[in-house]
Design a protein around this motif. Structure first.
Motif: not given
Ligand SMILES: O=c1ccn([C@@H]2O[C@H](COP(=O)(O)OP(=O)(O)O[C@H]3O[C@H](CO)[C@@H](O)[C@H](O)[C@H]3O)[C@@H](O)[C@H]2O)c(=O)[nH]1
Length: 495
Positions: A20-21, A260, A289, A357-358, A360, A375, A377-379, A403
């Motif tokens: 996510g970062h 990805r 996430g 991993w989906a 998404q 959940h 998460g910002w992304n 969020n």
């Molecule tokens: O099966 C999956 C799971 C995730 N993703 C991608 O993974 C990223 C997930 O990011 P996010 O939704 O932000 O969740 P986290 O991985 O939990 O991110 C952490 O980092 C984020 C950015 O700081 C914070 O907002 C969250 O609270 C923190 O948990 C997104 O781009 C999704 O598209 C996939 O493509 N496929």
């Protein structure tokens, strides 16, 4: 790689080792390269493998991006070789070790910055120490804040005024002072780091401080999503920030073509084929996430809710975590679902389960998707907004409760499952497990055909259109990328 001219900017990026970062920061690096900058990404070997395909495509298209690969001091902190990302750490202890190993990279980062002497270093807000190194070497530091302006304003205000300190009970509601909207929180929804209850609380102060002392903050957001907060951040809180997102949308052409993330049990093609036969707005997408872990008990409640809802769904099942009573083997953590649930849902054509991993972004953009249980998460929020889908919100940890407030209280785009208690992931069940009924009520409110849900979907669609417009030439994010590059250039020339 030599610079093309004296005016060209050299930007180094040091992404944090969690999907996510890391993914949005790498997307930002690409945006810099597309704007003509020379880019170097500092990354460890296993993480380099995750991004290599997409970077190769960038390079082929003429962008100047190189990877500077450094090893993580794994053995020093007791990590197995190759465990270089929070997503591959099965336990909380392991995550702490990764955190520690990243801290130990400081001398290596200093050496690299000193050797390359770039015009700026873009580093995650979670690494405030990069500002000290950058200052010592006379290099501009830009902080990458992984979340949105709403979070930035909220967390800065909480850090400055500590309104939660005057509250006696964890469940009492308080209003965060001075924000553009009346935002209500309870202390139980605040991260431990903010409440001052763990050893990371000191880090919270440091990272807030270092964001303010940096040249500015890079935001993966677009102005039209949170205009009052973008203005509040700059004009009231005095934090310089550029909104240059949604970054996954800007890089969509490349991201759609490469994997990805991690391995997956269902291919992109099979996901899309499954969706193609569903009616528009009829499928709920569920994903928590890259880091969330639920217990078997909570996973069962989700499964029961999905089945009872009767709605079609795609559920990205994460690893479950072991409670002290579980006799789950490590490899079973990945696979666990209530017995026969997956087969039953498949047979009925109601549900598709994805393990791993989906794709998404592709799933969300499909016209069959009518809601996103997330959940927060910002992304994920941003990707849902771009796709124009409404949300069922279930925040768990980090800044996810903030969020959720943006989505439900400000944008009016979602319905909450009603989780009230912040809980660090992968430890134990939240004290208040969400029952199948809690979950079902929220799902029905979003996926049902009431006037309210139809209006919510319309608002979501409209915002999705604004997101897509924001990156077009002459519009908000496009302009802020230009302004950012110009600001870095001016800073360079002023020295
Ligand atoms: O099966 C999956 C799971 C995730 N993703 C991608 O993974 C990223 C997930 O990011 P996010 O939704 O932000 O969740 P986290 O991985 O939990 O991110 C952490 O980092 C984020 C950015 O700081 C914070 O907002 C969250 O609270 C923190 O948990 C997104 O781009 C999704 O598209 C996939 O493509 N496929």
């Amino acid at each position: 790689m030599a610079r093309e001219n004296e005016n060209q900017i050299h930007a180094m990026f040091f992404p944090y080792m969690a999907p996510g970062h890391m993914m949005p920061m790498v997307d930002m690096a690409r945006i810099f390269a597309a704007a003509g900058a020379k880019v170097t990404i500092i990354i460890t070997p296993m993480n380099a493998l995750r991004i290599k395909n997409s970077i190769d495509r960038d390079v082929k298209s003429g962008r100047q991006i190189t990877l500077e690969i450094i090893s993580l001091p794994s053995s020093e902190v007791g990590l197995p070789q190759g465990c270089e990302n929070f997503v591959s750490a099965p336990t909380r202890e392991m995550c702490m070790k990764i955190f520690h190993a990243i801290e130990l990279l400081q001398p290596k980062i200093k050496k690299l910055l000193s050797d390359y002497h770039p015009d700026c270093i873009v580093s995650d807000s979670l690494c405030p120490w990069t500002l000290d190194i950058a200052n010592e070497l006379g290099i501009a530091r830009l902080a990458f804040n992984g979340s949105g302006f709403f979070n930035l304003c909220l967390s800065e205000t909480l850090s400055r005024y500590e309104p939660h300190k005057n509250i006696t009970s964890d469940t009492e509601t308080f209003v965060v002072p001075g924000l553009p909207d009346e935002v209500k929180l309870t202390r139980s929804q605040l991260p431990d780091i903010v409440k001052g209850r763990n050893k990371f609380s000191e880090l919270f102060g440091k990272l807030k401080e270092s964001e303010k002392k940096s040249l500015g903050v890079l935001m993966n957001s677009f102005y039209e999503l949170e205009p009052a907060y973008a203005d509040h951040c700059r004009n009231v809180l005095g934090i310089e920030a550029w909104h240059i997102g949604p970054v996954s949308l800007i890089n969509r052409d490349i991201n759609d073509k490469v994997e990805r993330g991690e391995n997956t049990s269902v291919s992109k093609h099979d996901c899309l084929s499954w969706l193609n036969v569903k009616k528009p707005r009829s499928v709920l997408y569920i994903c928590f996430g890259s880091l969330t872990r639920f217990s078997k008990k909570q996973t069962t409640e989700i499964a029961n809710a999905l089945e009872a809802s009767g709605h079609s769904f795609i559920w990205v099942v994460g690893k479950v975590f072991k409670t002290s009573n579980d006799e789950l083997k490590d490899e079973e953590q990945e696979l666990w679902l209530p017995q026969e649930f997956e087969e039953k849902m498949k047979e009925k054509g109601q549900g598709l389960v994805i393990r791993g991993w989906a794709p998404q972004v592709l799933i969300l953009e499909h016209e069959a998707i009518g809601g996103f249980l997330t959940h927060c998460g910002w992304n994920s929020i941003l990707e849902g907004v771009v796709a124009g889908v409404p949300f069922v919100t279930w925040p768990i940890f980090a800044e996810q409760f903030y969020n959720e407030k943006l989505v439900t209280q400000v944008l009016n785009l979602g319905v909450s499952v009603g989780n009230e208690v912040w809980k660090a992931w992968a430890t134990e069940d939240s004290p208040n497990i969400k029952t199948a009924n809690d979950i079902l009520v929220a799902i029905d409110a979003v996926m049902g055909n009431t006037q309210e849900s139809i209006d919510r979907s319309k608002r979501a669609k409209k915002l999705g259109e604004l997101a897509k417009r924001s990156i077009e030439e002459g519009n908000s994010s496009y302009n802020d990328v230009k302004r950012l590059i110009e600001d870095i250039r001016m800073h360079k020339n002023s020295k």
